[in-house]
Write a protein that holds these residues in place. Structure first.
Motif, PDB file in Angstrom:
ATOM      1  N   LEU A  94       0.830  -1.202   0.000  1.00  0.00           N
ATOM      2  CA  LEU A  94       0.000   0.000   0.000  1.00  0.00           C
ATOM      3  C   LEU A  94       0.867   1.255   0.000  1.00  0.00           C
ATOM      4  O   LEU A  94       1.959   1.278   0.581  1.00  0.00           O
ATOM      5  N   PRO A  95       0.378   2.325  -0.639  1.00  0.00           N
ATOM      6  CA  PRO A  95       1.171   3.561  -0.704  1.00  0.00           C
ATOM      7  C   PRO A  95       1.074   4.380   0.569  1.00  0.00           C
ATOM      8  O   PRO A  95       0.017   4.483   1.184  1.00  0.00           O
ATOM      9  N   ASN A  96       2.198   4.981   0.970  1.00  0.00           N
ATOM     10  CA  ASN A  96       2.209   6.002   2.003  1.00  0.00           C
ATOM     11  C   ASN A  96       2.071   7.372   1.346  1.00  0.00           C
ATOM     12  O   ASN A  96       2.241   7.515   0.127  1.00  0.00           O
ATOM     13  N   ALA A  97       1.806   8.387   2.150  1.00  0.00           N
ATOM     14  CA  ALA A  97       1.590   9.734   1.610  1.00  0.00           C
ATOM     15  C   ALA A  97       2.851  10.315   0.971  1.00  0.00           C
ATOM     16  O   ALA A  97       2.763  11.191   0.108  1.00  0.00           O
ATOM     17  N   ASP A  98       4.036   9.840   1.383  1.00  0.00           N
ATOM     18  CA  ASP A  98       5.298  10.388   0.860  1.00  0.00           C
ATOM     19  C   ASP A  98       5.839   9.589  -0.322  1.00  0.00           C
ATOM     20  O   ASP A  98       7.019   9.672  -0.645  1.00  0.00           O
ATOM     21  N   GLU A  99       4.976   8.801  -0.972  1.00  0.00           N
ATOM     22  CA  GLU A  99       5.321   7.992  -2.149  1.00  0.00           C
ATOM     23  C   GLU A  99       6.247   6.829  -1.807  1.00  0.00           C
ATOM     24  O   GLU A  99       6.898   6.267  -2.679  1.00  0.00           O
TER      25      GLU A  99
END
Length: 334
Positions: free
Chosen positions: A254-259
């Motif tokens: 899954l992606p985090n907000a900071d890519e």
């Protein structure tokens, strides 16, 4: 002009069960989604990726493709990019009209949705491969192979009529060939050059262990969390010694907000068999040094933390007791 398609494959590569970190590649892929509520209402949106990065988005209410990265234009000149965008504008208006005509011809009921995915990947040695697929209501119906359109396996009979019409348009078929086999690889080579610093970015993962809800009496759910890593390919496995635990379950990356990315890997095990288990993490940013987390140490650390909290509470309780006693003594004196 029918179906001037230059849009790319949806979905990111999934983690594979192997003791090696999956090899990284940079396919250029897009997804076009065309939705039709009725004959007079339609919208088309587009997304594009290079590997794990998304350099473009194309909203239905915009006439231009929006750059999401400073290097999104690649090595194309302003004129080349404007010509490409003009082609897409012509395509978007024509594909809407064509789908509505097909729906009328085939007596298709609304609402309906068409997805087009296409793109290319550049390989060493100046070679490349391209792909283009079309789905209707979420089901693959046809693709472009070589010089013509072909049906997907087990498609409805009406797809043959659509393919017949598309293959009769020789000019558009030649245009699709040129876009997929010439324009796309040329454009991707430029993106790999201008986006190199971001594409080559390496961020080390952080990892920790926890326990999940007990799967049953006498059982434990061991959880290995790996977060903040980039690029996306990673290998995570529960191990006993040097042997992989075959019951390891890997969630979606899954992606985090900071890519960067996050992965949760679990193991359902009998409580008496948890001793000696480790979670091993391999990632390109670690320089060949695996992260190894020991379940027993994790439990011991949790015990130490709980003990420290308990001691702190006891000390705090003692201090409060002393304070109340002293306060009571002062009140007796007064």
């Amino acid at each position: 002009m029918r179906c001037l398609l230059f849009l790319l494959l949806w979905g990111l590569p999934q983690i594979r069960r192997t003791s090696e970190v999956p090899q990284r590649n940079f396919p250029f892929r897009c997804l076009q989604i065309s939705s039709f509520l009725n004959r007079s209402w339609a919208r088309t949106d587009g997304l594009a990726w290079l590997g794990e990065l998304q350099p473009y988005v194309w909203k239905n209410d915009s006439d231009t493709i929006r750059f999401l990265k400073p290097w999104s234009q690649g090595t194309f000149s302003d004129q080349q990019w404007e010509e490409l965008q003009h082609l897409f504008r012509v395509y978007r208006s024509s594909v809407t009209r064509d789908i509505q005509e097909f729906a009328k011809m085939l007596h298709t009921a609304y609402p309906l949705e068409v997805q087009v995915s296409a793109g290319c990947e550049v390989h060493p040695g100046n070679t490349s491969e391209s792909f283009l697929y079309v789905a209707f209501q979420g089901r693959d119906i046809l693709s472009f192979q070589g010089t013509s359109w072909v049906p997907a396996p087990d498609t409805p009979q009406w797809v043959a009529r659509v393919i017949e019409v598309l293959n009769d348009d020789q000019g558009t078929s030649e245009m699709v060939q040129s876009l997929l086999n010439d324009t796309c690889p040329q454009f991707v080579r430029g993106l790999l050059e201008t986006g190199k610093s971001e594409l080559d970015r390496q961020v080390k993962p952080e990892a920790w262990l926890s326990s999940g809800p007990a799967p049953g009496p006498g059982r434990l759910l061991l959880v290995c969390h790996v977060s903040g890593f980039y690029p996306k390919p990673v290998w995570v496995m529960w191990m006993r010694g040097e042997q992989e635990e075959p019951s390891t379950q890997q969630g979606d990356i899954l992606p985090n907000a900071d890519e960067t990315w996050y992965l949760r890997v679990t193991l359902d095990v009998a409580a008496r068999e948890a001793a000696g288990l480790t979670c091993r993490v391999r990632h390109s940013s670690l320089g060949g040094e695996d992260i190894i987390l020991y379940w027993e140490q994790s439990r011991a650390s949790a015990g130490l933390i709980a003990g420290a909290v308990l001691v702190s509470l006891l000390i705090a309780g003692g201090l409060l007791t002393c304070w109340f006693k002293k306060r009571s003594s002062y009140q007796d004196i007064l």
